[in-house]
Design a protein around this motif. Structure first.
Motif, PDB file in Angstrom:
ATOM      1  N   GLU A   1      31.893  41.297 -11.712  1.00 54.68           N
ATOM      2  CA  GLU A   1      31.374  39.959 -12.015  1.00 54.68           C
ATOM      3  C   GLU A   1      29.952  39.808 -11.478  1.00 54.68           C
ATOM      4  N   LEU A   2      29.080  39.237 -12.289  1.00 57.21           N
ATOM      5  CA  LEU A   2      27.697  39.014 -11.856  1.00 57.21           C
ATOM      6  C   LEU A   2      27.681  37.878 -10.837  1.00 57.21           C
ATOM      7  N   GLU A   3      27.230  38.233  -9.634  1.00 65.18           N
ATOM      8  CA  GLU A   3      27.296  37.276  -8.519  1.00 65.18           C
ATOM      9  C   GLU A   3      25.940  37.125  -7.854  1.00 65.18           C
ATOM     10  N   ARG A   4      25.858  36.114  -6.987  1.00 63.13           N
ATOM     11  CA  ARG A   4      24.691  35.947  -6.121  1.00 63.13           C
ATOM     12  C   ARG A   4      25.162  35.821  -4.685  1.00 63.13           C
ATOM     13  N   THR A   5      24.395  36.391  -3.767  1.00 63.40           N
ATOM     14  CA  THR A   5      24.737  36.269  -2.357  1.00 63.40           C
ATOM     15  C   THR A   5      23.505  35.917  -1.540  1.00 63.40           C
ATOM     16  N   PHE A   6      23.762  35.315  -0.376  1.00 61.95           N
ATOM     17  CA  PHE A   6      22.679  34.963   0.534  1.00 61.95           C
ATOM     18  C   PHE A   6      22.555  36.039   1.611  1.00 61.95           C
ATOM     19  N   ILE A   7      21.335  36.534   1.776  1.00 64.77           N
ATOM     20  CA  ILE A   7      21.051  37.559   2.787  1.00 64.77           C
ATOM     21  C   ILE A   7      19.877  37.072   3.632  1.00 64.77           C
ATOM     22  N   ALA A   8      19.998  37.166   4.959  1.00 63.63           N
ATOM     23  CA  ALA A   8      18.883  36.786   5.834  1.00 63.63           C
ATOM     24  C   ALA A   8      18.551  37.915   6.791  1.00 63.63           C
ATOM     25  N   ILE A   9      17.256  38.206   6.905  1.00 58.52           N
ATOM     26  CA  ILE A   9      16.803  39.114   7.956  1.00 58.52           C
ATOM     27  C   ILE A   9      16.492  38.223   9.154  1.00 58.52           C
ATOM     28  N   LYS A  10      17.233  38.413  10.237  1.00 58.83           N
ATOM     29  CA  LYS A  10      17.144  37.529  11.398  1.00 58.83           C
ATOM     30  C   LYS A  10      15.880  37.829  12.207  1.00 58.83           C
ATOM     31  N   PRO A  11      15.571  36.952  13.186  1.00 58.19           N
ATOM     32  CA  PRO A  11      14.310  37.118  13.935  1.00 58.19           C
ATOM     33  C   PRO A  11      14.109  38.511  14.541  1.00 58.19           C
ATOM     34  N   ASP A  12      15.196  39.153  14.976  1.00 57.81           N
ATOM     35  CA  ASP A  12      15.036  40.506  15.554  1.00 57.81           C
ATOM     36  C   ASP A  12      14.627  41.521  14.493  1.00 57.81           C
ATOM     37  N   GLY A  13      15.181  41.403  13.288  1.00 57.42           N
ATOM     38  CA  GLY A  13      14.818  42.317  12.200  1.00 57.42           C
ATOM     39  C   GLY A  13      13.380  42.132  11.769  1.00 57.42           C
ATOM     40  N   VAL A  14      12.947  40.859  11.709  1.00 51.78           N
ATOM     41  CA  VAL A  14      11.559  40.569  11.325  1.00 51.78           C
ATOM     42  C   VAL A  14      10.607  41.098  12.394  1.00 51.78           C
ATOM     43  N   GLN A  15      10.923  40.786  13.655  1.00 53.19           N
ATOM     44  CA  GLN A  15      10.047  41.207  14.754  1.00 53.19           C
ATOM     45  C   GLN A  15       9.942  42.720  14.858  1.00 53.19           C
ATOM     46  N   TYR A  50      25.705  28.191  10.619  1.00 48.56           N
ATOM     47  CA  TYR A  50      26.820  28.834  11.326  1.00 48.56           C
ATOM     48  C   TYR A  50      27.959  27.871  11.649  1.00 48.56           C
ATOM     49  N   HIS A  51      28.093  26.746  10.903  1.00 51.47           N
ATOM     50  CA  HIS A  51      29.083  25.714  11.278  1.00 51.47           C
ATOM     51  C   HIS A  51      30.514  26.245  11.421  1.00 51.47           C
ATOM     52  N   ASP A  52      30.862  27.280  10.656  1.00 50.99           N
ATOM     53  CA  ASP A  52      32.205  27.865  10.759  1.00 50.99           C
ATOM     54  C   ASP A  52      32.496  28.451  12.142  1.00 50.99           C
ATOM     55  N   LYS A 122      32.691  31.669  -1.751  1.00 53.20           N
ATOM     56  CA  LYS A 122      32.501  30.271  -1.336  1.00 53.20           C
ATOM     57  C   LYS A 122      31.342  30.140  -0.332  1.00 53.20           C
ATOM     58  N   THR A 123      31.289  31.042   0.660  1.00 58.82           N
ATOM     59  CA  THR A 123      30.196  30.965   1.638  1.00 58.82           C
ATOM     60  C   THR A 123      28.866  31.325   0.979  1.00 58.82           C
ATOM     61  N   ALA A 124      28.889  32.247   0.019  1.00 60.94           N
ATOM     62  CA  ALA A 124      27.651  32.598  -0.689  1.00 60.94           C
ATOM     63  C   ALA A 124      27.084  31.357  -1.376  1.00 60.94           C
ATOM     64  N   LYS A 125      27.950  30.632  -2.070  1.00 59.48           N
ATOM     65  CA  LYS A 125      27.534  29.423  -2.779  1.00 59.48           C
ATOM     66  C   LYS A 125      26.974  28.379  -1.799  1.00 59.48           C
ATOM     67  N   ASP A 126      27.703  28.159  -0.708  1.00 60.80           N
ATOM     68  CA  ASP A 126      27.290  27.165   0.289  1.00 60.80           C
ATOM     69  C   ASP A 126      25.983  27.561   0.976  1.00 60.80           C
ATOM     70  N   GLU A 127      25.855  28.836   1.337  1.00 56.42           N
ATOM     71  CA  GLU A 127      24.654  29.283   2.051  1.00 56.42           C
ATOM     72  C   GLU A 127      23.428  29.270   1.141  1.00 56.42           C
ATOM     73  N   ILE A 128      23.594  29.656  -0.116  1.00 52.44           N
ATOM     74  CA  ILE A 128      22.463  29.599  -1.059  1.00 52.44           C
ATOM     75  C   ILE A 128      22.003  28.144  -1.194  1.00 52.44           C
ATOM     76  N   ALA A 129      22.964  27.222  -1.322  1.00 53.75           N
ATOM     77  CA  ALA A 129      22.628  25.797  -1.474  1.00 53.75           C
ATOM     78  C   ALA A 129      21.979  25.223  -0.215  1.00 53.75           C
ATOM     79  N   LEU A 130      22.370  25.740   0.951  1.00 57.93           N
ATOM     80  CA  LEU A 130      21.762  25.258   2.204  1.00 57.93           C
ATOM     81  C   LEU A 130      20.313  25.721   2.341  1.00 57.93           C
ATOM     82  N   TRP A 131      20.041  26.967   1.991  1.00 54.92           N
ATOM     83  CA  TRP A 131      18.725  27.566   2.249  1.00 54.92           C
ATOM     84  C   TRP A 131      17.730  27.370   1.108  1.00 54.92           C
ATOM     85  N   PHE A 132      18.217  27.204  -0.115  1.00 53.09           N
ATOM     86  CA  PHE A 132      17.321  27.152  -1.270  1.00 53.09           C
ATOM     87  C   PHE A 132      17.612  25.960  -2.175  1.00 53.09           C
TER      88      PHE A 132
END
Ligand code: CMP
Length: 144
Positions: A1-15, A50-52, A122-132
């Motif tokens: 199934e064609l899906e979308r997911t939320f991925i974040a590079i955290k401050p340590d990865g960026v630094q 991170y509310h969960d 479900k978390t992918a949908k919620d996280e995408i909506a939170l960030w974008f």
């Protein structure tokens, strides 16, 4: 199934200069980048993300850390990208993630595990909506 997911590079990865390395692994696999931005999240925003986990003993430190510096927020699209993205990332604890995975190759401790990926549809949908907002996501298929 064609899906979308939320991925974040955290401050340590960026630094640590790992943005290109991480983006490259998703790109080479064949997933499509549909949104990307660099932001410093507020502590309140991190708590929403991170509310969960709010009952966990590490919740406060985790939210402080996510809001401690620039984060690269992305949405990746593709067949099975939610589950396979987690496979590319590796186990949450870098001591348990396999070599060949992002955390297995590039991280050593659980509270500095460089990247976050949605764990389910479900978390992918919620996280995408939170960030974008909707307008920040591109489409690769022409509407013409
Ligand atoms: P992430 O995929 O962002 O989802 C929740 C995060 O909590 C996880 O990665 C870890 O960075 C962090 N985490 C999980 N367990 C612990 C722990 N025992 N101590 C500190 N942080 C943790």
């Amino acid at each position: 199934e064609l899906e979308r997911t939320f991925i974040a590079i955290k401050p340590d990865g960026v630094q640590r200069g790992l943005i290109a390395e991480i983006v490259s692994r998703f790109e080479r696999k064949g997933f499509k980048l549909v949104a990307i931005k660099i932001v410093v999240p507020s502590k309140e925003f991190a708590q929403k993300h991170y509310h969960d986990l709010k009952e966990r003993p590490f919740f406060n430190g985790l939210c402080d850390f996510l809001s401690s510096g620039p984060v690269v927020a992305m949405v990746w699209e593709g067949e099975g990208v939610i589950k396979y993205g987690r496979k590319l990332i590796g186990a949450t604890d870098p001591q348990k993630s396999e070599p060949g995975t992002i955390r297995g190759d590039l991280a050593v401790v659980v509270d500095r595990n460089i990247i976050h990926g949605s764990d389910a549809p479900k978390t992918a949908k919620d996280e995408i909506a939170l960030w974008f907002s909707h307008g920040e996501l591109v489409s690769y298929t022409s509407n013409a």
